[in-house]
Scaffold this motif. Sequence first.
Motif, short mmCIF file in Angstrom:
data_model
loop_
_atom_site.label_atom_id
_atom_site.label_comp_id
_atom_site.label_asym_id
_atom_site.label_seq_id
_atom_site.Cartn_x
_atom_site.Cartn_y
_atom_site.Cartn_z
N THR A 365 -27.07 -10.46 9.07
CA THR A 365 -27.09 -9.28 9.94
C THR A 365 -25.70 -8.95 10.46
O THR A 365 -25.40 -7.79 10.76
CB THR A 365 -28.06 -9.47 11.12
N THR A 366 -24.84 -9.94 10.56
CA THR A 366 -23.49 -9.67 11.08
C THR A 366 -22.67 -8.89 10.07
O THR A 366 -21.73 -8.19 10.43
CB THR A 366 -22.81 -10.99 11.49
N ARG A 367 -23.05 -8.99 8.80
CA ARG A 367 -22.36 -8.18 7.79
C ARG A 367 -22.47 -6.68 8.10
O ARG A 367 -21.66 -5.89 7.68
CB ARG A 367 -22.93 -8.47 6.40
N ASN A 368 -23.53 -6.32 8.85
CA ASN A 368 -23.70 -4.89 9.20
C ASN A 368 -22.74 -4.45 10.30
O ASN A 368 -22.61 -3.27 10.56
CB ASN A 368 -25.13 -4.62 9.71
N ALA A 369 -22.11 -5.41 10.96
CA ALA A 369 -21.20 -5.03 12.06
C ALA A 369 -19.92 -4.47 11.45
O ALA A 369 -19.19 -5.17 10.75
CB ALA A 369 -20.89 -6.26 12.91
N GLN A 370 -19.67 -3.21 11.70
CA GLN A 370 -18.50 -2.57 11.07
C GLN A 370 -17.23 -2.79 11.87
O GLN A 370 -16.13 -2.75 11.33
CB GLN A 370 -18.77 -1.08 10.91
N ASN A 371 -17.38 -3.00 13.17
CA ASN A 371 -16.23 -3.27 14.04
C ASN A 371 -15.18 -2.16 13.97
O ASN A 371 -13.98 -2.44 13.99
CB ASN A 371 -15.61 -4.63 13.67
N LYS A 372 -15.62 -0.93 13.85
CA LYS A 372 -14.68 0.19 13.80
C LYS A 372 -14.54 0.87 15.16
O LYS A 372 -13.54 1.51 15.44
CB LYS A 372 -15.17 1.23 12.79
N LEU A 373 -15.60 0.76 15.97
CA LEU A 373 -15.61 1.45 17.26
C LEU A 373 -16.00 0.46 18.35
O LEU A 373 -16.68 -0.52 18.08
CB LEU A 373 -16.66 2.59 17.23
N PRO A 374 -15.60 0.76 19.59
CA PRO A 374 -16.07 -0.09 20.69
C PRO A 374 -17.60 -0.01 20.80
O PRO A 374 -18.19 1.00 20.44
CB PRO A 374 -15.42 0.52 21.93
N ILE A 375 -18.18 -1.07 21.33
CA ILE A 375 -19.65 -1.07 21.51
C ILE A 375 -20.04 0.01 22.53
O ILE A 375 -21.02 0.72 22.35
CB ILE A 375 -20.13 -2.47 21.98
N SER A 383 -28.10 10.23 24.57
CA SER A 383 -28.82 9.29 23.72
C SER A 383 -28.30 9.29 22.28
O SER A 383 -28.43 8.31 21.57
CB SER A 383 -30.31 9.63 23.74
N ASP A 384 -27.71 10.39 21.86
CA ASP A 384 -27.18 10.50 20.51
C ASP A 384 -25.85 9.75 20.37
O ASP A 384 -25.68 8.92 19.48
CB ASP A 384 -26.97 11.99 20.20
N GLN A 385 -24.95 10.03 21.31
CA GLN A 385 -23.64 9.39 21.28
C GLN A 385 -23.73 7.87 21.38
O GLN A 385 -22.90 7.16 20.82
CB GLN A 385 -22.78 9.89 22.45
N ALA A 386 -24.74 7.40 22.11
CA ALA A 386 -24.87 5.95 22.33
C ALA A 386 -24.93 5.19 21.01
O ALA A 386 -24.44 4.07 20.91
CB ALA A 386 -26.12 5.67 23.15
N TYR A 387 -25.50 5.82 20.01
CA TYR A 387 -25.68 5.15 18.72
C TYR A 387 -24.42 5.14 17.86
O TYR A 387 -24.39 4.54 16.80
CB TYR A 387 -26.85 5.79 17.95
N HIS A 388 -23.37 5.83 18.31
CA HIS A 388 -22.13 5.82 17.53
C HIS A 388 -21.43 4.46 17.62
O HIS A 388 -20.72 4.07 16.72
CB HIS A 388 -21.18 6.94 18.00
#
Length: 404
Positions: A365-375, A383-388
């Motif tokens: 599951t950690t492979r899905n972590a893209q680490n491109k943006l802050p959490i 609610s939409d932006q939260a998922y970015h």
Amino acid sequence: MKITGIILLLFPFYAISQNLKSGGKLKPEQAIMDVRHYTISLDIDPDKKYIKGFAEIDFILTQPSTTLLFDFWHSLQVKKVWVNGKEQPFQHGEDDLIRIAQNLPAQKAKVKIEYEGTPGVSERAPWTGGFQWEKDGKGNPWIAITCQGEGGKIFFPCKDHPSDEPDDGADLFLTVPQGLTAAAPGMLLKQTNKNNKTTYHWKTNYPISNYCLVFNVGKYKKVSRKYTTVNGTVVPMDFYVLEENESKAMHELDLMADACRILEKYFGEYPWAKEKIGLCETPHLGMEHQTLIAYGNKFRYRKVGNEDFDWLLVHEFGHEWWANKVTNRDWAHMWIQEGICSFADALHMLEAGGQEEYLKWMQRTTRNAQNKLPIVQGDEVDSDQAYHGDIYGKARFSCTPCVI
Ligand SMILES: [Zn+2]
């Protein structure tokens, strides 16, 4: 062809707009409003795909107010509005807001709003919100609502912001054709039959987020067992399952009890122990609806250790702690819901399958972590932006040192 045209004219179906969101910057008129309780009373007509009834909002104004503002989807028609028992003029526009000009002192108030209409349908439940007017395998009506992103305003007037849950809970009075069951949060207090219809009165005394204040309708069987919490409270576990799947329900409840034991070990007693642990079969995949988890994973399992593992059940049930009990007051902190809940999934792996299963799960599951943006994407996001942000993978991995 003509007949179809007439039906469409009589009962137009609207998809909920992709632009409909909840949260974000709190409007000043709503920032001074503390919602205490919602009552939702609706007659649901599966043939016409129509709802009709009223909502009552009890709230405390923390400062004097000149305008009361409630969120409500514009395509449903508001008929009448009362403030503290007195009928008042109102505006309800394309901006999905009800405005009531009203000078009120800083004190308790009650607004009742009568409305009706064709609720918006979901095009891709549970990822987009709206009603689903489906049929089960035997052709019976099967109705579900999802509105995590869009908020409760898709079918009831409310203050649609994650920072304010009704502190004293909610009452739902749901009227459906006799033979169908309306299942909802909390406890079923009363069931009455009149004119070939049944009204179900559900009540929760717990605070609840607007997107969990929903109901499902179907030709359900209720399958039940008891669960004793880590603190010794005996809680009913109820599964509202389609008749055709009744034989599979008890095994699913047993898996839910196992999941509950693991979640309680790490996070404390099941949060709604005075009401119920609930599961309801839905035509969509699933959602963390408080005390009535929406379940649509079709009883699919794989083995973890010696046990059947239903990933959807485990994940959505984990949200009772992380989303429902501990709720982000700003959607910007959605990682609290999804990151910690996803880590709870990993803890289930550890308990059910041992260290090897846990490590496999974390690696995969950690492979899905893209680490491109802050959490966290700043403050007051919707609610939409939260998922970015990387609210699942990266947030899950960040939890590791907290618990293990
Ligand atoms: Zn989730």
